[in-house]
Scaffold this motif. Structure first.
Motif, short mmCIF file in Angstrom:
data_model
loop_
_atom_site.label_atom_id
_atom_site.label_comp_id
_atom_site.label_asym_id
_atom_site.label_seq_id
_atom_site.Cartn_x
_atom_site.Cartn_y
_atom_site.Cartn_z
N UNK A 225 0.84 -1.21 0.00
CA UNK A 225 0.00 0.00 0.00
C UNK A 225 0.87 1.25 0.00
N UNK A 226 1.87 1.22 0.82
CA UNK A 226 2.76 2.37 0.94
C UNK A 226 3.49 2.66 -0.38
N UNK A 227 3.92 1.61 -1.04
CA UNK A 227 4.59 1.78 -2.33
C UNK A 227 3.66 2.48 -3.30
N UNK A 228 2.43 1.96 -3.42
CA UNK A 228 1.43 2.55 -4.31
C UNK A 228 1.22 4.01 -3.98
N UNK A 229 1.11 4.30 -2.68
CA UNK A 229 0.84 5.66 -2.26
C UNK A 229 1.89 6.63 -2.80
N UNK A 230 3.15 6.14 -2.90
CA UNK A 230 4.21 7.00 -3.40
C UNK A 230 4.37 6.92 -4.91
N UNK A 231 3.44 6.27 -5.56
CA UNK A 231 3.46 6.25 -7.01
C UNK A 231 4.40 5.23 -7.64
N UNK A 232 4.84 4.25 -6.85
CA UNK A 232 5.70 3.23 -7.43
C UNK A 232 4.87 2.05 -7.89
N UNK A 233 5.31 1.41 -8.94
CA UNK A 233 4.57 0.26 -9.46
C UNK A 233 4.81 -0.96 -8.58
N UNK A 234 3.83 -1.81 -8.59
CA UNK A 234 3.93 -3.01 -7.78
C UNK A 234 4.23 -4.20 -8.68
N UNK A 235 5.51 -4.45 -8.86
CA UNK A 235 5.91 -5.53 -9.78
C UNK A 235 6.05 -6.83 -9.00
N UNK A 236 5.97 -7.96 -9.71
CA UNK A 236 6.17 -9.25 -9.04
C UNK A 236 7.54 -9.33 -8.37
N UNK A 237 8.54 -8.71 -8.99
CA UNK A 237 9.88 -8.75 -8.39
C UNK A 237 9.89 -8.03 -7.05
N UNK A 238 9.26 -6.86 -7.01
CA UNK A 238 9.22 -6.13 -5.75
C UNK A 238 8.44 -6.90 -4.70
N UNK A 239 7.34 -7.49 -5.11
CA UNK A 239 6.58 -8.28 -4.14
C UNK A 239 7.42 -9.41 -3.57
N UNK A 240 8.19 -10.04 -4.43
CA UNK A 240 8.99 -11.17 -3.97
C UNK A 240 10.04 -10.72 -2.95
N UNK A 241 10.66 -9.58 -3.21
CA UNK A 241 11.67 -9.07 -2.27
C UNK A 241 11.00 -8.71 -0.94
N UNK A 242 9.86 -8.05 -1.03
CA UNK A 242 9.14 -7.67 0.19
C UNK A 242 8.75 -8.92 0.99
N UNK A 243 8.17 -9.90 0.32
CA UNK A 243 7.78 -11.13 1.00
C UNK A 243 8.96 -11.74 1.74
N UNK A 244 10.08 -11.80 1.05
CA UNK A 244 11.26 -12.43 1.64
C UNK A 244 11.72 -11.71 2.90
N UNK A 245 11.75 -10.38 2.83
CA UNK A 245 12.23 -9.64 3.99
C UNK A 245 11.26 -9.74 5.15
N UNK A 246 9.96 -9.64 4.84
CA UNK A 246 8.98 -9.71 5.91
C UNK A 246 8.97 -11.09 6.55
N UNK A 247 9.20 -12.12 5.73
CA UNK A 247 9.15 -13.48 6.26
C UNK A 247 10.34 -13.81 7.14
N UNK A 248 11.44 -13.06 7.02
CA UNK A 248 12.63 -13.38 7.79
C UNK A 248 12.75 -12.47 9.00
N UNK A 249 13.15 -13.05 10.10
CA UNK A 249 13.40 -12.25 11.29
C UNK A 249 14.82 -11.73 11.31
N UNK A 250 15.60 -12.12 10.30
CA UNK A 250 17.03 -11.90 10.40
C UNK A 250 17.53 -10.76 9.52
N UNK A 251 18.74 -10.36 9.82
CA UNK A 251 19.45 -9.42 8.97
C UNK A 251 19.82 -10.13 7.69
N UNK A 252 19.54 -9.52 6.57
CA UNK A 252 19.84 -10.15 5.29
C UNK A 252 20.70 -9.22 4.45
N UNK A 253 21.76 -9.75 3.89
CA UNK A 253 22.55 -8.97 2.93
C UNK A 253 21.82 -8.99 1.59
N UNK A 254 22.16 -8.05 0.71
CA UNK A 254 21.55 -8.08 -0.62
C UNK A 254 21.74 -9.44 -1.29
#
Ligand SMILES: [Mn+2]
Ligand SMILES: [Mn+2]
Ligand SMILES: [Zn+2]
Ligand SMILES: [Zn+2]
Lengths: 143, 143
Positions: free
Chosen positions: A10-39
């Motif tokens: 929602x926040x991404x959309x609010x700032x006018x950014x597109x919601x691509x499958x790639x972005x969703x995948x990155x978001x899912x991954x970060x939210x699903x992990x409790x840990x610090x992740x390197x790129x």
DNA sequence: CTGCTAATTGATAATCGTTTTCAGTTGGAC
DNA sequence: GTCCAACTGAAAACGATTATCAATTAGCAG
């Protein structure tokens, strides 16, 4: 409360950014992990479900999410920055040196110290970094 | 009290390291500066008096001094680590975002917070990072 | 002082993480 | 469905750091 995947999109959309499958995948991954992740680690995890994503897109997405305050970027580890899901309140981090687990905390009060330092040094203080590094309970058992 | 050049060289000897002119030049440069210095900036400064020094030697010397606790390595800035003269007591840093000036401070007391976090999270806490970022008085005048 | 040797040095090349470039693709507004 | 700015991934460029290695040297033993 950590941001949910829903809130981030929602926040991404609010700032006018597109919601691509790639972005969703990155978001899912970060939210699903409790840990610090390197790129590189985010890329590795995302690639499992989404083998065609480019590492460059992971970098771009992390930069974007970090800029919008939707994820936290930390440096204290070693060489490269690491990322973890964010929390919209002002908070700091407790980080496990064993597994990279991150626990947010709030409720600290640095104001008295900050005032003392401003007075003594003449600095106008704008920001602070506070992190505790330790060993989480799971890693303590792995002796 | 910041370490003097004398104390640093004594400390090096104590650990069995040789005291080369290159190391002395790096030490002099760091002790003479109040600011955070990147490896490249140290190299630039050292090169003025010592044009034949190699950048590699600067990196090696910074790594050595940092490992012995004779200089402080900070990360909060941006991409690459920065170094500043150390202080043998436990202390933290107040950093000017304008010019990189570093002021050490002590006398903070994080123990109550640390205890609370250990209790609530189950972590065994080993270490902490605390930095204040602001604008020093000289930089405030440069409006 | 003189030689010895392990430590140190600097040039070069390799490596690592990140950013830039660019031509092709696509989300989402209309 | 059409359209176009936003987005993507491959490739190349880039900057910082590290590894390699032959030559030099600090500091010790004689
Ligand atoms: Mn956080
Ligand atoms: Mn310091
Ligand atoms: Zn752990
Ligand atoms: Zn300043």
């Amino acid at each position: 409360m950590k941001l949910t995947e829903r809130k981030i999109t929602t926040e991404l959309r609010k700032h006018g950014y597109k919601l691509t499958p790639q972005r969703q995948a990155v978001i899912d991954t970060i939210v699903a992990s409790q840990d610090l992740l390197t790129p590189a680690r985010v890329y590795e995890k995302v690639s499992r479900e989404h083998p065609d994503i480019g590492l460059v897109t992971v970098y771009r997405t992390l930069e974007l999410l970090s800029r919008l305050g939707l994820i936290c970027e930390l440096h204290s580890g070693g060489t490269c920055p690491t990322y973890t899901a964010s929390n919209p309140e002002h908070h700091h981090h407790l980080i496990c040196s064993g597994c990279g687990k991150v626990v947010d905390f709030t409720g600290h009060n640095l104001a008295p110290l900050e005032n003392r330092l401003a007075r003594e040094s003449g600095f106008r203080i704008q920001n602070h970094v506070l992190e505790f590094i330790g060993v989480c309970s799971a890693c303590q058992e792995t002796k």
